[in-house]
Design an enzyme around this catalytic site. Structure first.
Site, PDB file in Angstrom:
ATOM      1  N   PRO A 367       0.825  -1.208   0.000  1.00  0.00           N
ATOM      2  CA  PRO A 367       0.000   0.000   0.000  1.00  0.00           C
ATOM      3  C   PRO A 367       0.861   1.259   0.000  1.00  0.00           C
ATOM      4  O   PRO A 367       2.059   1.221   0.303  1.00  0.00           O
ATOM      5  CB  PRO A 367      -0.794  -0.115   1.314  1.00  0.00           C
ATOM      6  CG  PRO A 367      -0.638  -1.521   1.750  1.00  0.00           C
ATOM      7  CD  PRO A 367       0.659  -2.009   1.214  1.00  0.00           C
ATOM      8  N   GLY A 369       2.674   4.569   1.213  1.00  0.00           N
ATOM      9  CA  GLY A 369       3.172   5.075   2.494  1.00  0.00           C
ATOM     10  C   GLY A 369       3.807   4.069   3.409  1.00  0.00           C
ATOM     11  O   GLY A 369       4.099   4.390   4.568  1.00  0.00           O
ATOM     12  N   GLY A 371       6.780   2.594   2.822  1.00  0.00           N
ATOM     13  CA  GLY A 371       8.240   2.680   2.791  1.00  0.00           C
ATOM     14  C   GLY A 371       8.898   2.036   1.599  1.00  0.00           C
ATOM     15  O   GLY A 371      10.073   1.669   1.675  1.00  0.00           O
ATOM     16  N   SER A 711     -12.904 -12.895  -1.670  1.00  0.00           N
ATOM     17  CA  SER A 711     -12.727 -13.323  -0.282  1.00  0.00           C
ATOM     18  C   SER A 711     -13.973 -13.084   0.562  1.00  0.00           C
ATOM     19  O   SER A 711     -13.910 -13.131   1.780  1.00  0.00           O
ATOM     20  CB  SER A 711     -11.534 -12.590   0.347  1.00  0.00           C
ATOM     21  OG  SER A 711     -11.760 -11.196   0.361  1.00  0.00           O
ATOM     22  N   LYS A 754      -5.981  -7.697   6.673  1.00  0.00           N
ATOM     23  CA  LYS A 754      -7.353  -7.951   7.118  1.00  0.00           C
ATOM     24  C   LYS A 754      -7.420  -8.142   8.629  1.00  0.00           C
ATOM     25  O   LYS A 754      -8.320  -7.617   9.300  1.00  0.00           O
ATOM     26  CB  LYS A 754      -7.905  -9.174   6.397  1.00  0.00           C
ATOM     27  CG  LYS A 754      -8.098  -8.958   4.896  1.00  0.00           C
ATOM     28  CD  LYS A 754      -8.537 -10.235   4.204  1.00  0.00           C
ATOM     29  CE  LYS A 754      -8.742 -10.016   2.707  1.00  0.00           C
ATOM     30  NZ  LYS A 754      -9.142 -11.234   1.998  1.00  0.00           N
TER      31      LYS A 754
END
Length: 806
Positions: A367, A369, A371, A711, A754
């Site tokens: 995702p 942000g 790093g 899912s 999740k």
């Protein structure tokens, strides 16, 4: 004035020490006195109408006035004039009369000593005259080479027959070093003294010859340079009158010099192509349309860092240290990076070619942000290589990567070549940012060009359309970043090794903020660490209630907000020494709260279940709602569901029907529809009538947000089973997993994100597929495992055993 006019020698006389001049008996010389002892000695000689002894200070002891800092042989003479200067010094005009020496020192406020004259040794007149003739010849030769020798001094030497006087004159003329002059001066044997002088003058003649030769060469060179300068200036003026541009000739000359300098470092085909284009440019009229295109081309290619490589050796230990220094957590990604470079270092130590050990290209996936780019920065820092970032997001034109062909004005090399020029090295760390967002249009497919760039077998001879010659990209280290791996084309994925960077847990965010974000933002906002403090509780609230992300980018922005407001308060109230931000006053520094993951419903409900979903910014808890309406067994879906989720709902509906038919999902008789016959008798129908006589409406809230993914199966089954059986589902339970028509639960991806979302939402139990439980539990943070009971399920029967409450 004669010595006989004064007291007989030896006699006690005042002593003056001269630091700069070396005096001889025949000299009348001004002497400037600044030392008080010397001034007092001169004053004493004037007042007593006595002689004065002047000697030189020993080399290295200038300024000292002790008898051990002065030569013992000097000149005795008289003071002809004495003048006081405005700066405090005293100037005397001293006339030397005879050689003299210190017999006995008399220490005191004024340096005095018993002085006696020096008697010279008798000499052989015939031998001395012969030496003097040789000396005069040498002097004449030296004067022909050195114009600084005065003509009247030469006449004096020619006319004078006194050998000691001539020796003194020659010594004074030569400006000898103080120690050399003193050795000659104290030599009492005139023959030895003349021989020593002849040696010194011979050396001076040789030095003068060399100097004259150098001056002649320099003069000739200057004349030639001046001649060329004037000719060039005349040529420029003539060309100016004729309308010819001379600047172009200088540019062509500079291009040629650069090409020759770079020739040893470039391939033969590159040298040929650049030389060919330069010759075309030289022959071309400067006003032609192609001239500017070729000039731009030459400027680009000659900026390429041919032969420039970083000199720092690869060190896995340094890579590991840099990664640990700049990043908290991320243990598995850091371990994989270190392993990647371990192979390279081992190959380097064993002398293997890089081509033989080149593995897949690293791709940091995760995702925003978390790093990804900063990891690449740390790698570049550890390797001592420049970092070149190429943003691929939205790139559609393949020429942006490959370079434009030189057929029109404005053509330029591709981004890779520009990156090499920017990094000033042929082995930078090249970050291909957002590789999953490369577009495809009628202008080509950039991913096809990336296949060649990232293939170690092909990028040794990578050809940029603009350059029109091959360059070697194999020394560069390529690192790609992506948010969603599935959007990368399969052939390109095949060349990469993916390192997943998942969401940070609240505890990890807390540590990152404490160790990195707060100190960095404090410095950026011109604040001192002693001026602003953020309490641990306030920081935890900032993380949980004010940020919505998987990484820490928004958290950094929030901390920056706090720092800006703190800086303003410090300026507005100068009496404040420190601003403390606590949980109580946090709202005064921030805007309204943003809840990323809403807490679970406070009470169990029928037809409401918590599903776990993965998004590009981390995990999320999606509430699935279901109701039944009297109808004919229809199915209505809302919530802007994608095709995959729609299929999941239909599969779930079928699975629940089977469960009801097989009596695995008990249905209360009060729920089953009934009918009345002609005799008005109540007839109970089969349990399967429950799904035949009711329409189902499945809804996932926040309908404006698109939702899709493989899912949601067991969540849909649970919601439908609950509403048809009218059994309440535990509000503290959440689930993820896909279901098959036969009721088996399939594994899913994004488990860590999740479960972190479930933990954040206050879930107490989480149902996950058995295969995920067996293989992925080592990735789950300990704080999540401690707070959430994770239950593996293999079939839908296992799910139904866990979800209902009495």
């Amino acid at each position: 004035m004669q010595l006989s006019d004064y007291e007989a020698f030896p006699t006690q006389l005042p002593v003056v020490v001269e630091d700069e001049l070396f005096l001889y008996p025949f000299m009348i010389s001004p002497i400037f006195l600044s030392n008080q002892k010397d001034i007092d000695a001169a004053t004493m000689a004037m007042e007593n109408n006595s002689l004065l002894f002047v000697t030189s200070s020993i080399s290295g002891k200038e300024g000292e006035r002790g008898f051990d800092a002065m030569y013992k042989v000097g000149v005795v003479g008289s003071i002809m004039r004495k003048v006081h200067l405005p700066d405090g010094r005293v100037k005397i005009l001293f006339q030397g009369l005879s050689r003299a020496k210190i017999v006995e020192a008399v220490e005191g406020e004024i340096n005095e000593a018993m002085i006696d004259t020096v008697e010279l040794e008798p000499y052989n007149e015939l031998k001395t005259n012969a030496l003097m003739d040789i000396l005069r010849g040498k002097i004449k030769k030296l004067s022909s080479l050195n114009s600084n020798i005065p003509a009247d001094l030469l006449r004096t030497i020619e006319e004078n027959d006194e050998p000691n006087r001539i020796a003194d004159l020659v010594s004074s003329m030569l400006k000898l070093d103080k120690e050399v002059a003193y050795k000659l001066y104290i030599e009492l044997n005139i023959e030895k003294r003349l021989l020593a002088l002849i040696d010194v003058i011979t050396s001076e003649i040789e030095a003068a010859k060399i100097q004259k030769e150098i001056r002649t060469k320099v003069h000739s060179k200057i004349e030639q340079t001046n001649k060329e300068y004037f000719l060039k200036e005349q040529l420029k003026e003539i060309q100016h009158e004729l309308g010819i541009d001379t600047q172009r000739e200088e540019e062509i000359s500079n291009f040629r010099e650069k090409i020759e300098a770079l020739k040893p470092h470039m391939h033969e085909d590159a040298f040929k192509e650049i030389s060919k284009q330069l010759e075309r440019f030289a022959r071309m009229h400067p006003e032609s349309a192609d001239a500017n295109v070729l000039q731009t081309y030459l400027e680009w290619v000659l900026d390429l860092p041919f032969g420039k490589f970083t000199k720092q050796n690869l060190s896995v230990e340094k890579v590991a240290q840099e990664l640990d220094k700049d990043h908290y957590s991320l243990e598995k990604p850091k371990e994989r990076i270190v392993e990647f470079f371990s192979v390279r270092e081992l190959a380097s130590l064993r002398g293997l070619k890089q081509k033989e050990t080149n593995g897949a290209i690293l791709c940091f996936a995760g995702p925003p942000g978390v790093g990804k780019t900063s990891l690449a920065n740390s790698i570049a820092t550890a390797l001592g290589r420049p970092l070149v970032r190429i943003a691929l997001g939205g790139l559609e034109d393949v020429n942006e990567l490959r370079g434009h062909r030189r057929t029109y004005v404005g053509a330029m090399p591709g981004r890779l070549v520009q990156g090499l020029i920017e990094g000033k090295s042929m082995d930078p760390v090249i970050v291909l940012d957002e590789i999953d967002k490369v577009g495809r249009s009628m202008r080509g497919d950039p991913t096809a060009a990336l296949l060649e760039i990232l293939d170690p077998e092909q990028n040794v001879k990578y050809r940029d359309y603009y350059l029109n010659f091959n360059i070697d990209l194999s020394k560069a280290i390529f690192i790609a970043t992506a948010n969603e791996v599935g959007r990368i084309p399969a052939p390109l994925r095949d060349r990469m090794e993916f390192i997943g960077l998942n969401s940070y847990t609240p505890r990890e965010k807390f540590e990152i903020a404490r160790r990195y974000l707060i100190p960095q933002e404090t410095k950026k906002h011109a604040l001192r660490t002693s001026e602003v403090s953020i309490s641990d509780k306030a920081l935890k609230v900032l993380i949980s209630d004010y940020t919505r992300e998987a990484g820490v980018r928004n958290l950094r922005r929030r901390i920056a907000d706090l720092m800006r407001k703190s800086a303003r308060r410090l300026l507005e109230d100068r009496s404040l020494n420190k601003i403390s931000i606590t949980k109580k006053n946090l709202e005064k520094f921030t805007d309204k709260k943003v809840f990323e993951i809403s807490p679970v419903h406070p009470e169990p409900q029928v037809g409401v279940v918590n599903g776990l979903a993965w998004t590009a910014v981390g995990g999320d808890v999606l509430t699935v709602e279901a109701i039944k309406i009297k109808g004919k067994g229809g199915l209505q879906l809302t919530g802007k569901l994608g095709d995959v989720m729609k299929e999941s709902v239909r599969i779930a509906h079928s699975v629940v029907k089977i469960l009801i038919d097989e009596h695995k999902l008990p249905i209360s008789p009060s729920i089953i529809p009934h009918t009345i016959n002609e005799k008005e008798e109540r007839i109970e129908l089969d349990a399967s009538e429950v799904y035949k006589r009711y329409d189902l409406h499945i809804h996932v809230p926040e309908g404006a947000t698109p939702k899709d993914g493989p899912s949601a199966g067991i969540a849909m089954v649970s919601a439908i089973a609950s509403v048809l059986s009218e059994k309440k589902i535990d509000n503290k339970i959440a689930m993820t997993g896909e279901v098959t028509l036969t009721g088996n639960v399939l594994p899913i991806g994004g488990l860590k994100e999740k479960l972190i979302a479930a933990y954040t939402a206050g879930v107490k139990r989480a149902l996950i597929p058995l295969k995920n439980y067996e293989r992925d539990m080592d990735e789950i943070p300990e704080e999540v495992i401690d707070a959430v009971k994770i239950i593996p399920v293999k079939t839908i029967d296992d799910v139904l055993k866990e979800i209902f409450v009495d």
